[in-house]
Design an enzyme around this catalytic site. Structure first.
Site, mmCIF file in Angstrom:
data_model
loop_
_atom_site.group_PDB
_atom_site.id
_atom_site.type_symbol
_atom_site.label_atom_id
_atom_site.label_comp_id
_atom_site.label_asym_id
_atom_site.label_seq_id
_atom_site.Cartn_x
_atom_site.Cartn_y
_atom_site.Cartn_z
ATOM 1 N N GLY A 26 0.814 -1.215 0.000
ATOM 2 C CA GLY A 26 0.000 0.000 0.000
ATOM 3 C C GLY A 26 0.843 1.259 0.000
ATOM 4 N N GLY B 7 -0.665 7.905 0.979
ATOM 5 C CA GLY B 7 -0.712 7.968 2.441
ATOM 6 C C GLY B 7 0.630 7.819 3.110
ATOM 7 C CB SER C 17 -5.354 0.818 14.486
ATOM 8 O OG SER C 17 -6.159 1.855 15.016
ATOM 9 C CE1 TYR D 161 -8.338 -0.046 9.791
ATOM 10 C CE2 TYR D 161 -8.751 0.688 12.034
ATOM 11 C CZ TYR D 161 -7.951 0.667 10.906
ATOM 12 O OH TYR D 161 -6.755 1.356 10.904
#
Length: 374
Positions: A131, A135, A260, A293
């Protein structure tokens, strides 16, 4: 005075004049450091004034910065056809005296990736970042590449991956960057990526599992699994398994799994305390994007901890990291409600430039000797 003379710092006409045996040099990103040839050591502070400096402005017309086979920066004067290790901008340095951080916390929320990497030469290190076309993945890829690392941008979209490569090359035309196709929603794509990378016969020193989706509507992948779970966790899990042998052969090496803080707000056990597999890949009726998530991020941490336990004896460490609260990126793109919330919060969020989550100082304290092919 005798002590100064003994230390090689005898009095001169200027505090900026270097003592015998010292040389002034610059890093790729313009920071000045000092080499003591007598003691074979380097330091950031001027040996007499104690000041830190960096060069200001661009190179003069006709000059170009290069790196030799030992990773040392040198300069080419194309007009006069000569080379030198002396930066022609050293006559125009500016003082840089930041407040020295405490030992407890060397960096903070305002530290940039470029600051974390200041003075680091990553030539010969090979890095894969999933990815990495946008970002914080892109910012990490760019920072590593600008410091000499060979960076593979593993992206679902070839076009966006190649665009990211061109943006990095636009900042340094000799950066070693390449985009390769990787769709984490397809286990076959993960397998093809691993095979394609292994065919290059490169080592792998750093694998950063960064790609993720957030707030995505319920859908199944071609493998019959809920998309958030597969993209955020299972796809990376499979990728690491396929590349484990390369990591071990390249040791010391490291895996970084981006998780996270939201992993705290979920559970993946049933009422009896056993792992509930139905929570990992729920049906459409049981699906809630935020919980999906959070669960995927909890899986990231559990996986990273176990991976470190198994591979650290073989020279491969694994760390899960939290990129920071309220960072404005494109991860919210799947639902307009999240986009609206992130847009309203943007004035109070950190820039992606200030999220060097993978660039901790100890991250590079590894004697990595294998090179990257040209």
């Amino acid at each position: 005075m005798a002590a100064l003379k003994y230390a090689g710092l005898e009095d001169t006409d200027s505090e900026e004049e270097l003592p015998p045996g010292w040389e002034e040099r610059t890093t790729k990103d313009g920071w000045v450091y000092y080499a003591n040839h007598l003691e074979e050591k380097t330091q950031w502070e001027h040996p007499k004034s104690g000041k830190r400096k960096r060069v200001a402005g661009d190179l003069p017309y006709g000059w170009e910065q290069e790196t030799d086979e030992n990773g040392q920066v040198y300069f080419v004067d194309h007009i006069n056809k000569r080379t030198t290790y002396l930066d022609p901008r050293l006559a125009f340095t500016v003082e840089d005296n930041p407040v020295k951080p405490t030992t407890r916390q060397k960096y903070d929320g305002n530290s940039t990736a470029m600051e974390i990497l200041q003075g680091r030469d990553l030539s010969g290190k090979v890095v894969i970042i999933t990815g990495a076309n946008s970002g914080i993945g892109f910012e990490t890829a760019k920072s590593l590449a600008l410091h000499g690392a060979c960076v593979i941008l593993a992206c679902r979209s070839v076009a966006r991956g190649n665009d990211a490569v061109q943006r990095i090359l636009g900042e340094w035309h000799k950066a070693k960057v390449e985009a390769m196709t990787l769709d984490l929603a397809s286990l076959q794509s993960v397998q093809h990526f691993a095979e394609a990378f292994k065919s290059k016969n490169l080592p792998l020193h750093i694998l950063i599992c960064n790609a993720a989706v957030f707030g995505a509507p319920w859908s199944l992948t071609e493998d019959g699994l809920e998309s958030t779970f597969q993209v955020n966790h299972l796809g990376h899990f499979y990728l690491v398994q396929l590349l484990e042998d390369v990591l071990r052969q390249s040791s010391p090496a490291r895996v970084v799994v981006v998780s996270s803080e939201s992993h705290r707000f979920t559970e993946i056990k049933d009422s009896s305390g056993k792992l509930d597999f139905s929570l990992l890949s729920p049906s459409k009726k049981e699906y809630w994007a935020m919980l999906a998530y959070n669960r995927s991020k909890l899986c990231n941490i559990l996986f990273s901890n176990e991976l470190n336990r198994r591979l650290s004896p073989h020279g491969v460490t694994s760390n899960s990291v939290h990129p920071g609260n309220m960072i404005y990126s494109s991860i919210h793109r799947n639902w307009w409600v999240y986009t609206l919330l992130f847009t309203l919060a943007r004035p109070f969020t950190k820039s992606m430039h200030f999220s060097p989550y993978t660039l901790r100082e100890e991250f590079f304290d590894m004697a990595l000797n294998d090179g990257c092919s040209q």
